[in-house]
Design a protein around this motif. Structure first.
Motif, mmCIF file in Angstrom:
data_model
loop_
_atom_site.group_PDB
_atom_site.id
_atom_site.type_symbol
_atom_site.label_atom_id
_atom_site.label_comp_id
_atom_site.label_asym_id
_atom_site.label_seq_id
_atom_site.Cartn_x
_atom_site.Cartn_y
_atom_site.Cartn_z
ATOM 1 N N UNK A 179 -20.830 -5.273 -23.718
ATOM 2 C CA UNK A 179 -19.957 -4.260 -23.714
ATOM 3 C C UNK A 179 -20.147 -3.018 -24.593
ATOM 4 N N UNK A 180 -20.544 -3.363 -25.752
ATOM 5 C CA UNK A 180 -20.896 -2.157 -26.671
ATOM 6 C C UNK A 180 -21.609 -1.255 -26.516
ATOM 7 N N UNK A 181 -22.595 -1.602 -25.430
ATOM 8 C CA UNK A 181 -23.684 -0.625 -25.047
ATOM 9 C C UNK A 181 -23.349 -0.153 -23.413
ATOM 10 N N UNK A 182 -22.902 -1.248 -22.523
ATOM 11 C CA UNK A 182 -22.489 -0.502 -21.136
ATOM 12 C C UNK A 182 -21.432 0.583 -21.154
ATOM 13 N N UNK A 183 -20.609 0.074 -22.032
ATOM 14 C CA UNK A 183 -19.062 1.031 -22.391
ATOM 15 C C UNK A 183 -19.565 2.508 -22.586
ATOM 16 N N UNK A 184 -20.690 2.689 -23.226
ATOM 17 C CA UNK A 184 -21.237 4.053 -23.448
ATOM 18 C C UNK A 184 -22.238 4.383 -22.610
ATOM 19 N N UNK A 193 -25.119 2.744 -21.633
ATOM 20 C CA UNK A 193 -26.464 2.369 -22.191
ATOM 21 C C UNK A 193 -26.767 1.121 -21.546
ATOM 22 N N UNK A 194 -27.915 0.762 -21.449
ATOM 23 C CA UNK A 194 -28.480 -0.514 -21.055
ATOM 24 C C UNK A 194 -28.478 -1.683 -22.033
ATOM 25 N N UNK A 195 -28.108 -2.702 -21.903
ATOM 26 C CA UNK A 195 -28.220 -3.946 -22.935
ATOM 27 C C UNK A 195 -29.306 -4.724 -22.623
ATOM 28 N N UNK A 196 -30.207 -5.034 -23.324
ATOM 29 C CA UNK A 196 -31.398 -5.810 -22.814
ATOM 30 C C UNK A 196 -31.487 -6.816 -24.126
#
Length: 133
Positions: free
Chosen positions: A123-128, A130-133
């Motif tokens: 969520x720290x990435x997707x909220x912004x 960005x993709x999280x992998x």
């Protein structure tokens, strides 16, 4: 002798072209840039800035609330600095960039939080955006 200057060339983009980054992420990156400018030698690259809220008040001033996320208390002390001095310097420089680039009056409210494993939370990435992998 080799010159370090770059040759002149025409601009690749028009001055009115906008970036394709969401506003909240763009604002966060302006602040993050200032963090690294002022404390890059002391702070590892395990830091995140999240723009939590942007509001415009009755006078037209942009109120921007951002959270600076670090991994431990030692990092928090570095970002805040003695008596809040470092955080004030970061906030002032970021606010000036925001005002210059967006052409608005702004108040920047910065809060430093310790979140030990922030890098592992999608969520720290997707909220912004960005993709999280």
């Amino acid at each position: 002798m080799v010159s370090n200057r770059c040759c002149k060339s025409p601009y690749l983009f028009e001055s009115h072209d906008a970036v394709d980054v969401p506003d909240m992420l763009y604002l966060a990156e302006l602040t993050r840039e200032k963090i690294y400018k002022y404390i890059h030698q002391e702070l590892p690259y395990h830091i995140n800035v999240v723009t939590e809220k942007v509001e415009q008040d009755a006078e037209g001033v942009l109120e921007i609330y951002q959270k600076i996320v670090v991994q431990n208390e030692a990092h928090k002390k570095i970002v805040v600095g003695r008596g809040g001095e470092q955080l004030k310097k970061i906030g002032t420089a970021a606010r000036h960039d925001i005002q210059d680039q967006w052409g608005v009056n702004a108040r920047l409210h910065l809060f430093v939080r310790v979140e030990e494993n922030w890098e592992d939370v999608a969520e720290n990435y997707t909220d912004q955006g960005l993709e999280f992998k």
